[in-house]
Write an enzyme that holds these catalytic residues in place. Sequence first.
Site, PDB file in Angstrom:
ATOM      1  N   ASP A  80      18.767  57.739   9.742  1.00 29.52           N
ATOM      2  CA  ASP A  80      19.141  57.742   8.333  1.00 29.52           C
ATOM      3  C   ASP A  80      19.860  56.454   7.977  1.00 29.52           C
ATOM      4  OD1 ASP A  80      18.270  60.478   7.860  1.00 29.52           O
ATOM      5  OD2 ASP A  80      19.994  61.061   9.071  1.00 29.52           O
ATOM      6  N   ASP A  82      22.363  55.114   4.889  1.00 35.28           N
ATOM      7  CA  ASP A  82      23.128  55.494   3.702  1.00 35.28           C
ATOM      8  C   ASP A  82      23.621  54.237   2.980  1.00 35.28           C
ATOM      9  OD1 ASP A  82      22.758  58.132   4.426  1.00 35.28           O
ATOM     10  OD2 ASP A  82      24.655  58.251   5.514  1.00 35.28           O
ATOM     11  N   ASP A 161      35.138  58.887   7.673  1.00 35.95           N
ATOM     12  CA  ASP A 161      35.818  59.671   8.694  1.00 35.95           C
ATOM     13  C   ASP A 161      36.306  58.827   9.864  1.00 35.95           C
ATOM     14  OD1 ASP A 161      33.230  59.143   9.582  1.00 35.95           O
ATOM     15  OD2 ASP A 161      32.593  61.229   9.512  1.00 35.95           O
TER      16      ASP A 161
END
Length: 453
Positions: A80, A82, A161
Site C-alpha cells: 500500500d 498512502d 503512530d
Amino acid sequence: MLTNIRNWFRSIYKKSDRNQQNQTVAKNPVIIPRSAHCVSRANISRYALKVLYRLHDAGYQAYLVGGGVRDVLLDLHPKDFDVATNARPEEIQNLFRNCRLIGRRFRLAHVHFGYHIIEVATFRANAEDKAISPHLVHSEEGMILRDNIYGMLIDDVYRRDFTVNALYYNIADFTLLDYVGGLADLKARCLRMIGEPSQRYREDPVRMLRAIRFAAKLGFSIHPDSGKPLFELGALVKQVPAARLLDEFMKLFLSGFAEASFQLLRHYGLFIVLFPQTEQCLMRERGEIAKSFITGALLASDKRVHESKPVALPFLLAAFLWSPVQERATALMKEGISEFSAFYEACDWVLHQQQESVVISKRLSQAIREIWILQIRLIRRLAKRIPELILHPRFRAAYDFLLLRGSTGDQAVEEVAVWWKTYVEANNDTRGLMEKALQETSHNRRSKRKKRR
C-alpha cells in the site's frame, strides 16, 4: 540497504540522547536529499505517483508517507502507498472523479484505479494542542472518537503512530523529511511510539495491535517504553469496533507472519484479550498440545501465504478455538450428555462466548462450525457417505484440519488422518477398494455386537 541507512544516519544526525523516555517532534525536520536516500519513483506505485503529481500540480503539498516509504527503505515490496496532503477531503474529491470519501472518526479520500486504491489523508491537527483538544470527541477511556480537525505537516507528524512510519517523501523535490528520528530507529530495527505511549494507546487501542503486527512483520523489537503499556492497557482493545478489530486480526494472521504475531501477542498479554477461552486452555496442564496445534496451523498458513496460495480465515479461527471446544465437550459428556450432542452444544457455546471478545459474523461462524462438525464425520468414515463427504464445500479445510490434529501426538486421530491422506491421493480404483474394506470392517463390527447381545 541497511548499510546505506547507517551511512545516512552517520552523515546527517548529530549525537543525541536516545535514552529519553518519549519521542518528541522536532520543530525543523532533518531533510535527506535525493542523493542520500534510496526512495525512487521506480519503487513507487504509478497510481500513487499520479495522485502525488496531480495534488502538487494543483498547488497542494503532497507527500508519500507511512509503510510505503518505510518498506522501500528496507528493500521490501510495499503493498500500500498512502498520501498525506494539506488539501481538504472535498478538495481532493474535486481533483479526482474516481475518489470516494470514507470514515466517520476521520475523513479519508480513497482514489480508485480499478482494484488499486490510494488512500489520501489531510494533515491532522495535533491532539496535544490546547486550542484543538476541546474540539476532539473522546470516550471516557480517552479514545478519540472523532477528529475531523485539520492542521499542518508538523501536526500530522505527531498524529502518526511510530517513528519509522513518520518519514515523508516530498514529490516536489524528492527529499525525505524526518521529524522524529525515524531513520535512526529504522537502522536500530526498533519500534518507538511518537509521544507518550500510554496516552497514544488510549487514543486508539488498535495501535497496540499495530505494534505487534509491525514487530512481527519487520522483525523489529518494540522499545521498552512503548512495550511496557501493552501489558497494562490490553483490555482497551475490547472498545474497538468489531469490524475494525476483525480487519486488524486479518492483517495479523493472514499476511505471512501469523506465528510470530501469535508469540508476540501472548508475550505482551494481548492474546487473552482476543481469545480468552483459548488462552485459558494454553495455561493448563495440556496447554503444550494446544499450543503445538495452533502453532502448526499458523506455520502452515504462513507457508501458504509465501507460496501465494489462499488462506481461509475460518480455518485459523477454528484452530484457535478448537481446544475450548474439546474441553467443553468433555465437560458436558461427564454430565451424562451423549458424545455427539455434547460436541454440537460445545461448538455453539464456544462461538457464543467468543463474541464477547472478537465478534465473528454469522457467515464465519457457520464456516467454522462446519469445519468442526466434519471432524466427527471424518473420524467415523462411514463408507456409504464418503463420496458425498468429499464433495462438501468445507471438506478440504476440514481435511487439512484433521491432518493437523494427527500431527500433534493423538495416535487414534493420526491413524485416521493417514487413511484419509491415502484416500485423497489415490485413484478411483484404489478408493473403491478402500471403501469396500471399510464396509467389511463395519459389517464385522456389527456382527460382533449382535453376538454379544
